[in-house]
Structure formats: C-alpha cells, structure tokens
Design an enzyme around this catalytic site. Structure first.
Site, PDB file in Angstrom:
ATOM      1  N   ASP A 151     -26.634  -8.499   7.578  1.00 25.89           N
ATOM      2  CA  ASP A 151     -26.758  -9.923   6.037  1.00 25.89           C
ATOM      3  C   ASP A 151     -27.409  -8.453   5.240  1.00 25.89           C
ATOM      4  OD1 ASP A 151     -27.237 -12.447   5.545  1.00 25.89           O
ATOM      5  OD2 ASP A 151     -27.355 -13.305   7.459  1.00 25.89           O
ATOM      6  N   HIS A 189     -24.213  -7.991   3.082  1.00 23.58           N
ATOM      7  CA  HIS A 189     -23.865  -8.823   1.960  1.00 23.58           C
ATOM      8  C   HIS A 189     -23.683  -8.500   0.852  1.00 23.58           C
ATOM      9  CE1 HIS A 189     -22.860 -11.464   6.326  1.00 23.58           C
ATOM     10  NE2 HIS A 189     -22.527  -9.874   6.228  1.00 23.58           N
TER      11      HIS A 189
END
Ligand SMILES: *[C@@H]1O[C@H](CO)[C@@H](O)[C@H](O)[C@H]1NC(C)=O
Ligand SMILES: *[C@@H]1O[C@H](CO)[C@@H](O)[C@H](O)[C@H]1NC(C)=O
Ligand SMILES: *[C@@H]1O[C@H](CO)[C@@H](O)[C@H](O)[C@H]1NC(C)=O
Length: 390
Positions: free
Chosen positions: A216, A239
């Site tokens: 993430d 991310h």
C-alpha cells in the site's frame, strides 16, 4: 530466588554506576527467551515498568535472538524518566497464528510516552497468513499495526526493520516531534493495507534515509498533520507517498507544511499523490513541496485526485470540499508507467490554487507522456515534459 534477583539488580546498578553509563535493563533478566517459542510479552512489560520507574535516563536492552511477543501496550504517562532508550539487537516476532493479535488494533503500541529512542531491531509481524485470508472469501480479523505511537512526544526511531506487518507497519498519531531514520520496511507488493508509515494528527515528523517496499502507500499522511519532512526515501513496490485520503468527514483538520525531498519511486502505483474523497468537507492541504524525485516506471508519478469514490459508494455525484493550495513540484524526472504522467484532477467546487510545476521531465515508453488538468490553477517554470496543462 528473590535473593538471586536482588543480587542481580545490585550487580547491575554497581556495574553501571561504576562504568558511568546509563542504567540498563536486559529483557533476558526479566525472563525474555530468545527462542521464538516462549512468550516474552510479560518480560518486556516488566522491563518497561522498571525503566519507567527510574528517575535517571535508562536503557532497555534486547540482545540477539528471536522473541515471541503478543499484543502489548507500553504506557508512558506515569513514567518518571523522560529519556528511555530501547536498544534492540534481536527480532521481535508476532504469533504465527494471525488471529492472536488480529483484532487488537496494534501489535506493539506506545502511548503517552515522552522521550523515547528505539535503536535497531527487527519487528516481524508474520502477516502473510492474514493477507492470504483477506484475499480469500473467508472472514478475517482486520489485522494489527506493527508499531504504533499515540499521543507521544520526542520519539526517535533509528535503524529499525519492520517486516510483513498484518496492517500498517508504523503509525504516528497525535504525536509531537517524531524522527524516523535509516529504517527498512518490507512487505509483499500484493499485501493489503500494509502502509509503510502512516501519520495523522501529528506535528513535526521527520523521515530520513528510509527504504520502503510494501503493498500500500509507502507513506500516508492523514488529517491534522503539519510540519512533515521526508528526505531520502525510496519507495517501491507500493502506492507511493500520499497525502490522504482526506475529506471523508465534514469537520476535518487540514494538512500543512509538508516537504518531500530526494525520493525514488520504483514500479509504484503512484508517485507523489494528494487524494481526497469526493465529499463535502472543510479540510485543506497547503504549503507542500515535492522536490528532486526520480521516477522509475511509476504509474501516475504526479497525481492530485479529488474524485476519489471507490465503487461509487458513499459519494456519488458529490465533489470534494477539501481546498488544496500552494503545492510545488520541482525537479521531478524519470519514467512513467502510465501515458498520463501528470494528472491534477481538482475539485470543481474548490479548484486547486497556487500549483507550481518546475523542471518536470517525465517520459512514457520513450515517448511523450501526457498531462491532464481539471480545475487546477497555477504556473509552470523551466522544463515541462509533458507540456504543462496549467
Ligand atoms: C515547516 O516544517 C519544518 C519541519 O518540517 C519546520 O522546520 C518549519 O519551521 C515549518 N515551517 C513553518 C512555517 O511552520
Ligand atoms: C540525502 O542524500 C543526499 C545524496 O545522497 C545527501 O547529499 C544528503 O545529505 C542526504 N540527506 C540526509 C538528510 O541524509
Ligand atoms: C528529459 O529526460 C530525458 C530522459 O531522461 C533526457 O534525455 C532529456 O534530456 C531530458 N530533457 C530535459 C530538457 O532535461
């Protein structure tokens, strides 16, 4: 038995007062076993209690080896000393059955601590079992953050490694003056919600020389955060570095004064991102500088997304109320994995103001990349590839 412990304490005090160093508490003297099997949670808590009761600066020492630790909270509000060092040469290991800590929110938590230094150490969250559960149809616990700091001040974390967290690796929430440096954070690219470092409600957070690869955000910055400095961080997989998601609530404190400098993004899903829900909110983002970034096949290297509304749930037809202003992108170069290398999708109701693009040079498969702007106001300087859409 009691006499033995007493003698041990006397020797420890004697040794340390004669050598002039801090008082030191070895977790093994409190019963911690470096065998990965014996639950050492109580031993760590007792070492903390002893350190906390000391009026002098103290050190808790964790020798080499693997220590099995369950969910534990280290409270600081009644501590007499304001300078504790935890020196870790070993590895703290979470229980292999993810259910043991999966519903506790945090695996290792520090709350209301003032003046703490954690130096070295590996934290192994053993999250893979939970990730597998989450990607199947089974019902699974939400998972625990590996290392959380709440309402704490003057924290320094140096040389720590966090592996395979169930959920977020590190959370800084409600803290003043936190420094994280020379850290390594690692989890698989497909692991859900394993953010590297999540910050919210905090002021004065510095992250230096840190390598983050996760499933993430490498770093995520939530509401109520100010004075953040991130330098020499490499991110990937992951991310990217994200301010947001913001603007879920109507009443929400803003984010201001964030500098992200000398960063590398390798194969990340985003690069430098600001993300807000498409919902009414009085939140804001202002005074942000993104400087000297190298992108290596990052999707959306530069992204403002104020249209965030996954699955069109909770926000259809609405626009973001979050006001974004004074955001600088300076010397951002390298390769984009998406043709759109720069996307500024600002709110119709509150256009982004004071965007500054300076020396942006991003390519897509050796071709021209594309820039898309909506509701973004600002100026561009120097090189702008793709051509500025401001
Ligand atoms: C912005 O944050 C930095 C630390 O990251 C701090 O040194 C500086 O004083 C802050 N600026 C303002 C105007 O508060
Ligand atoms: C970051 O890296 C650059 C280049 O390697 C170096 O010059 C700089 O001193 C580093 N900054 C910090 C705060 O470590
Ligand atoms: C932009 O980057 C490409 C690839 O790195 C490089 O060849 C080119 O010279 C750069 N352009 C400018 C104007 O800096």
């Amino acid at each position: 038995m009691r006499i033995q412990i007493l003698l041990q304490v006397i020797m420890m005090l004697f040794f340390h007062s004669s050598s002039g160093t801090k008082i030191s508490y070895n977790v093994q003297s409190y019963g911690a076993k470096p065998d990965e099997k014996t639950d050492s949670t109580k031993a760590f808590m007792n070492a903390w209690a002893a350190a906390c009761a000391s009026i002098k600066p103290v050190m808790i020492y964790v020798p080499q080896g693997r220590y099995l630790i369950g969910s534990v909270a280290f409270w600081g509000q009644y501590c007499k000393n304001k300078a504790t060092t935890i020196k870790i040469e070993g590895t703290l290991v979470a229980p292999s059955d993810y259910r043991v800590i999966g519903n506790t929110g945090n695996w290792i938590k520090f709350e209301r601590v003032n003046g703490l230094k954690i130096s070295g150490g590996t934290f192994d969250g053993q999250g893979a079992g939970l990730w597998a559960c989450k990607t199947s149809d089974k019902s699974c616990p939400p998972g625990a953050t590996t290392l959380a700091f709440y309402n704490s001040n003057n924290i320094v974390i140096s040389g720590l490694t966090s592996l395979n967290s169930q959920m977020f690796h590190v959370v800084i929430d409600g803290c003043q003056n936190t420094k994280l440096q020379k850290m390594k954070i690692s989890a698989s690219a497909s692991s859900p919600n394993t953010d590297g470092i999540h910050i919210e409600g905090s002021s004065g957070v510095t992250i230096l020389k840190t390598v983050i690869g996760t499933g993430d955000d490498c770093v995520s910055i939530g509401p109520g955060t100010s004075n953040v400095w991130i330098e020499n961080v490499s991110c990937g997989p992951g991310h990217g570095i994200s301010i947001g998601s913001l603007g879920w609530s109507m009443q929400e404190p803003g984010v201001q004064n964030v500098t992200v400098k000398t960063t590398t993004f390798r194969g990340t899903q985003n690069g430098l991102r600001i993300k807000t829900w498409a919902r009414p909110s009085n939140g804001f983002v202002k005074d942000v500088v993104f400087q000297h970034s190298v992108m290596v096949n990052a999707r959306y290297p530069i992204l403002i997304d104020q249209e965030y509304c996954p699955d069109q749930k909770n926000c259809p037809g609405q626009v973001s109320g979050v006001k974004i202003r004074d955001v600088t992108y300076q010397d951002i170069h390298g390769t984009s994995a998406s043709q759109v290398a720069l996307k500024l999708a600002c709110s119709k109701a509150n256009p982004c103001q004071g965007i500054r693009l300076e020396d942006v040079n991003l390519t897509f498969k050796n071709q021209q990349a594309q820039a898309l702007c909506s509701n973004a106001v600002g100026t561009s300087y120097g090189v702008n590839k793709p051509e500025s859409c401001l």
